[in-house]
Enzyme design. Structure first.
Site, PDB file in Angstrom:
ATOM      1  N   ASP A   1      -6.149  34.301  18.056  1.00  0.00           N
ATOM      2  CA  ASP A   1      -6.918  33.122  17.666  1.00  0.00           C
ATOM      3  C   ASP A   1      -7.792  33.522  16.477  1.00  0.00           C
ATOM      4  O   ASP A   1      -8.851  34.127  16.647  1.00  0.00           O
ATOM      5  CB  ASP A   1      -7.764  32.622  18.845  1.00  0.00           C
TER       6      ASP A   1
ATOM      7  N   PHE B   1     -14.084  32.361  23.444  1.00  0.00           N
ATOM      8  CA  PHE B   1     -14.301  30.955  23.103  1.00  0.00           C
ATOM      9  C   PHE B   1     -13.086  30.467  22.329  1.00  0.00           C
ATOM     10  O   PHE B   1     -12.813  30.932  21.232  1.00  0.00           O
ATOM     11  CB  PHE B   1     -15.565  30.719  22.270  1.00  0.00           C
TER      12      PHE B   1
ATOM     13  N   LYS C   1     -10.237  25.463  11.339  1.00  0.00           N
ATOM     14  CA  LYS C   1     -11.485  25.485  10.560  1.00  0.00           C
ATOM     15  C   LYS C   1     -11.260  25.497   9.052  1.00  0.00           C
ATOM     16  O   LYS C   1     -11.012  24.456   8.465  1.00  0.00           O
ATOM     17  CB  LYS C   1     -12.353  26.663  11.006  1.00  0.00           C
TER      18      LYS C   1
END
Ligand SMILES: Cc1ncc(COP(=O)(O)O)c(C=O)c1O
Length: 401
Positions: free
Chosen positions: A228, A143, A257
């Protein structure tokens, strides 16, 4: 039972908000630290932390003070001009990561897109791959966000289907399978893109040593390793980056984030000059990328992480969380996977779905999120103490009784 104010807001959202999410029926209005309050005054322990965007808790006083001060001075310049915030932020973030350059963006997906563009351009201009032929190897179950290119290599039909035509140039191999990865690498491969821990996939951990093997393989074959760390990075796993847990330094960190302190979207690609140096003026950008407000908050986040205290706290409390969750295995829980203050809990599907577990935990005053059928993801803000972890564990035990 939700009261009228809750149902009013839920029904307003049903009437006016596109249904691309299916939130639990709780309407939040205030928060502090690890706790949130709904419109009817009920308090809940936030054990999701905005999918790790709130690693430092809600309204962290230092981060809020920095944001407030910056709001009164300068919020946006665009990159047509310099600001007095961007250079210091990028210097501090690059130093934290042990790299030379930062390319600031806003959302996680934009940072992943930026890393893909970096790798392709590096492939053409440095590695010498013929133009238009670059390939990137990605992992099954990945994801990386929601843009058209990123969902092109997602194997989750809900994220992927009905958005074609898709962007070519990606090869998918099983997560954690080093032989499959080696077999997929050709002369046209420019990068391997991976999450060190697959968060959205259900906190899936690779086999021990896999990240080290990927590092060795990518170095040997002249391919960039893109990590990531948007969800796994910035303290969540008990170290600054999840790659640190195996002593691995990727060529490129992709961050987001928590970099924005849960206040503003801030993301970044961080790498050395021989990689990020491929960009020249006009070849990539974003109006809000590197804006002074985001840069000020991001720099304060880096300042928090530079002490190492958050990482240490996540390690210590993570061990407490893991020990408590393991006691539930065989009592309605099939499996538990933990890294720092981050856990994937597989509920016995014969007992209830992950969604049902999340709904019941809500009734016990704890907010979590299900993922993929029967898995519940736990990622409390790193400000929690033992007492709060115990509240979470007691709530879990109660819903499984
Ligand atoms: C590993 C990873 N990469 C990328 C993203 C996308 O970030 P954003 O939602 O900010 O675009 C996410 C979001 O959950 C993520 O977990």
């Amino acid at each position: 039972m939700p009261g009228s104010s809750t149902s009013e807001h839920v029904s307003l959202a049903a009437d006016w908000v596109a249904a691309n999410y299916n939130p639990l029926p709780v309407v939040l209005s205030h928060a502090e630290g690890a706790w949130v309050t709904d419109v009817e005054g009920r308090r809940y322990l936030d054990a999701l932390a905005g999918y790790s965007a709130l690693n430092f808790g809600h309204l962290h006083p230092t981060l809020v003070a920095v944001a407030r001060a910056q709001l009164d001075r300068l919020t946006l310049t665009s990159r047509a001009f310099h600001s007095d915030q961007l250079g210091p932020f990028c210097r501090d973030l690059a130093t934290l990561a042990g790299k030379q350059l930062v390319l600031p963006m806003n959302t996680g997906a934009e940072a992943v897109e930026t890393a893909i563009k970096t790798a392709r351009r590096w492939g053409y201009e440095v590695k010498g791959v013929p133009d238009g032929r670059a390939r990137i190897v990605v992992m099954a179950g990945n994801f990386h966000g929601r843009t058209t290119t990123i969902i092109s290599f997602s194997d989750d039909p809900v994220a992927h289907d009905h958005y074609g035509p898709y962007t070519p140039g990606f090869d998918v191999v099983p997560f954690g399978d080093i032989e499959a990865l080696e077999a997929a690498i050709t002369d046209e491969t420019v990068a391997v893109l991976l999450e060190p821990v697959q968060g959205e996939g259900g906190v899936i951990l690779p086999p021990d040593g896999w990240l080290r093997d990927v590092r060795e393989l990518t170095r040997r074959t002249g391919v960039l390793m893109l990590a990531d760390e948007i969800q796994s990075g910035l303290g969540r796993t008990g170290s600054t980056f999840a790659c640190d847990l195996e002593g691995v330094v990727p060529d490129v960190y992709i961050l987001g984030k928590a970099l924005g302190g849960g206040i503003v979207p801030v993301s970044a690609v961080v790498a050395d000059r021989d990689v990020l140096g491929v960009f020249d003026p006009g070849s990539h950008g974003s109006t809000f990328g590197g804006n002074p407000l985001g840069a000020a908050v991001g720099r304060a986040v880096v300042g928090l992480l530079a002490t190492g205290e958050w990482q240490q706290h996540a390690r210590r409390l993570g061990a407490h969380l893991e020990a408590g969750l393991r006691e539930l295995v065989g009592h309605g829980v099939e499996a538990v996977r933990c890294r720092g203050l981050w856990a994937g809990v597989d509920i016995d599907p014969g007992r209830m779905t992950g969604r049902e577990a999340s709904r019941r935990l809500l009734e016990h005053g704890v907010l979590v999120k299900d993922t993929h059928g029967s898995t519940v993801r736990i990622a409390p803000p790193l400000v929690v103490g033992e007492a709060e972890i115990d509240i979470l564990l007691d709530a879990f035990a109660a819903i499984l009784r």
